[in-house]
Design an enzyme around this catalytic site. Structure first.
Site, PDB file in Angstrom:
ATOM      1  CB  CYS A 402      -0.977  -0.014   1.178  1.00 36.04           C
ATOM      2  SG  CYS A 402      -2.345   1.147   0.998  1.00 36.04           S
ATOM      3  CG  HIS A 531      -3.744  -3.718   2.730  1.00 34.63           C
ATOM      4  ND1 HIS A 531      -2.930  -3.236   3.727  1.00 34.63           N
ATOM      5  CD2 HIS A 531      -4.248  -2.633   2.097  1.00 34.63           C
ATOM      6  CE1 HIS A 531      -2.937  -1.914   3.708  1.00 34.63           C
ATOM      7  NE2 HIS A 531      -3.734  -1.524   2.728  1.00 34.63           N
ATOM      8  CD  GLU A 533      -1.792  -6.495   5.101  1.00 32.61           C
ATOM      9  OE1 GLU A 533      -2.053  -5.338   5.473  1.00 32.61           O
ATOM     10  OE2 GLU A 533      -1.249  -6.755   4.010  1.00 32.61           O
TER      11      GLU A 533
END
Length: 610
Positions: A402, A531, A533
């Site tokens: 990001c 993202h 994650e």
């Protein structure tokens, strides 16, 4: 009302006692019995959602497929239970009051006085009942049990309406469909080392006074609690000894559901909620036992530097840290995360605090790899840019996420294209070279819910077949990942950047927005606008994180040459081919793998999120 079963998880004594992990563990145990489970998190704050919070308030903001910005506990649920939740699975006081006020403005209450009881409490019950019926995974099956976690502690003014709603709801659902688990702290003062039960007694007494009687009392403590203390809690809190579950701090978060299951929870819930479980599946809970044992026996270490701006609070980067652990554990490494305050890498810090400056650079230099996660605002941006420059010039494995992606573009523009004033309009609105600009459709003036949010498709360019990141994604032409951003690469600079060697290998479906960049002739220099994650799982690590860990240990090249398979030496983490988790990790897509959750309340290992 259907025969949906509900488990309400409340907390006492202190907040942050670990209700999210306990709630997730209840779900994990029930799923291992073949029961479909869903989860709801209730946050008593008035905010509509978590999107406008500073990470220092409640930790990371977790983003769902549908773009919901929610509490990080929903990340726990998704990872533990391998389910996909929705924005309505996170209830806030703000959402409930807004819904009731909107109905009042439309005249739905026919001129009646609108009050907390019954209108707010009814709205809460109806919301829970409705969301509990929503399918949570690709199977489209209706859940059989809904686990509801009530945030905060019993006695908080903010949560009173919710407690009253569930006092009423237990009769609406009927006793055989509703039970309560109360999570409380058993402090152990260092002066005596003796466990103190009075805070738990007071908390349970208050819960009972509000009309809810706990079926389980889950006692959290630093060290194991002896049987006599457990019996004391049983006597003074009006529950049987088998209904008192003691969870001390454990070496691995994965041991929590295993330890809870060993207390006979399945047998009790089967009788209490009339679940109809005849016999437990073969190898019941084995995968969780294997997983925790494997992590306990990791023999090697990998050191990753995290350059962020919220490093004073670990939970600000919870999903990022868990993703690093997922990838490292899969390869057979224990990950050590070095938290570096981004502003300490900036040249101005050399005169302001030379000790902090040199220590930050020392940490960066001794790491095996570097990750620059997301964030907002001007503070620390120059430090992130410096970190990405150092990694690019020195061949250090690097992953930008990001804002880290945007910092990489700014750095390259300044130091390779010689656009010295290149910047993002977020930090420098009047820069002459705005290489990062805000997206027009999201520039509404409001802060909440106006970003590009949720799961979006990223398409790999036809020219990217040899890129490391595409190969890490198993050569797929397109992938889906979750986004949360308001700024993008300025299209005017893309051709110039690519000519100079910064290759954008992934774009959005309209080929207008840059999603993934990669440097050629570098061990591993990858940055992504999304993202990754949020979709990482313990047995299905996110490919960008996997690449970083492999490159940090100099085994990425051989891993890619084998078609993204670990060699026997690298996969000694797995026992054998008959290990369910080993097979799962190698052969199933990310969306179909179980995941775990993290809470610093349970593990001494490092945890943090972006």
């Amino acid at each position: 009302m259907s025969n949906m079963k509900y488990i309400l998880v409340t907390g006492g004594v202190i907040s942050g006692v670990g209700k999210g992990v306990i709630a997730s563990s209840f779900g994990t145990i029930l799923k291992s019995c073949g029961i479909e489970v869903t989860s709801i998190k209730i946050d008593p704050y008035i905010n509509l959602d978590a999107g406008t919070f500073s990470p220092y308030e409640h930790g990371e903001v977790y983003v769902l497929d549908d773009g919901g910005e929610v509490d990080l506990d929903l990340g726990n649920y998704e990872r533990f239970l391998n389910i996909t939740l929705h924005r309505d699975n996170n209830i806030t006081t703000g959402k409930i009051y807004k819904m009731v006020i909107d109905k009042e403005r439309r005249g739905d209450y026919l001129g009646k006085t609108v009050q907390v009881v019954p209108h707010i409490t009814d709205a809460i019950q109806e919301w829970v009942e409705r969301v509990a019926q929503v399918p949570v995974s690709d199977t489209k099956k209706i859940p059989q049990i809904c686990i509801v976690e009530l945030g905060g502690t019993i006695g908080d003014i903010e949560s009173m309406a919710f407690v009253e709603a569930f006092r009423q709801f237990q009769f609406r659902a009927k006793r055989e469909n509703f039970c309560v688990a109360h999570v409380s702290l058993i402090p152990q003062p260092r002066s005596t080392g003796e466990p103190k039960t009075k805070p738990t007694q007071s908390s349970v007494r208050e819960l009972r006074g509000l009309g809810l009687s706990p079926d389980f009392i889950v006692c959290r403590s630093e060290n194991p609690i002896i049987q006599s203390v457990k019996e004391k809690i049983s006597n003074f809190c009006h529950v049987a000894p088998e209904q008192v579950i003691c969870i001390p701090d454990l070496s691995s978060i994965y041991k929590v559901p295993v330890l809870m299951e060993s207390h006979g929870i399945v047998e009790y819930l089967n009788e209490r909620l009339q679940l109809g479980i005849k016999s437990l599946p073969r190898r019941h809970m084995k995968q969780w036992i294997d997983l925790s044992d494997k992590i306990d026996n990791l023999r090697h270490e990998v050191c990753i530097a995290l350059v962020g701006k919220y490093t004073r609070l670990e939970d600000a980067y919870a999903s990022v840290i868990k993703s690093l652990q997922h990838a490292a554990n899969t390869v057979g490494f224990k990950v050590t995360v070095l938290f570096i305050e981004a502003s300490n890498l900036e040249r101005e810090m050399l005169s302001e605090d030379p000790v902090a400056y040199h220590e930050a650079w020392k940490q960066l230099c001794k790491s095996d790899g570097v990750i620059v996660p997301g964030g907002f605002g001007k503070r620390g941006i120059e430090g992130k840019i410096e970190a990405s420059r150092w990694c690019r010039e020195n061949g250090k494995p690097y992953l930008g996420i990001c804002l880290g992606f945007q910092a990489s573009v700014i750095e390259f523009s300044r130091n390779v294209l010689n656009l010295q004033d290149a910047h993002t309009t977020e930090c420098e609105p009047n820069t002459l070279n705005p290489v990062i600009i805000d997206m027009p459709e999201h520039n509404t003036g409001d802060m909440g819910g106006t970003m590009r949010l949720g799961k979006r498709t990223t398409v790999f360019k036809e020219t990217s077949n040899n890129s490391k990141i595409k190969r890490l994604y198993y050569g797929k032409d397109r992938i889906e990942e979750r986004h949360r951003h308001r700024y993008e690469v300025n299209p005017k600079y893309i051709i110039e950047l690519e000519k100079a060697g910064l290759v954008f290998v992934g774009v959005d479906t309209d080929a207008e927005r840059m999603e993934i960049l990669e440097l050629e002739n570098h061990p591993y220099y990858v940055a992504v606008q999304f993202h990754p994650e949020y979709l990482s799982r313990p047995m299905a690590p996110s490919p960008p994180f996997m690449g970083l860990i492999l490159a940090a240990k100099d085994i990425l090249k051989s891993y890619l040459a084998r078609g993204c398979k670990l060699s026997p030496r690298e996969s000694d983490y797995y026992d054998s081919e008959d290990d369910d988790y080993g097979i799962t990790a190698k052969h199933l897509p990310i969306s179909q793998i179980t995941n775990e959750s993290d809470s610093s309340a349970y593990s001494s290992s490092t945890n943090i999120v972006d």
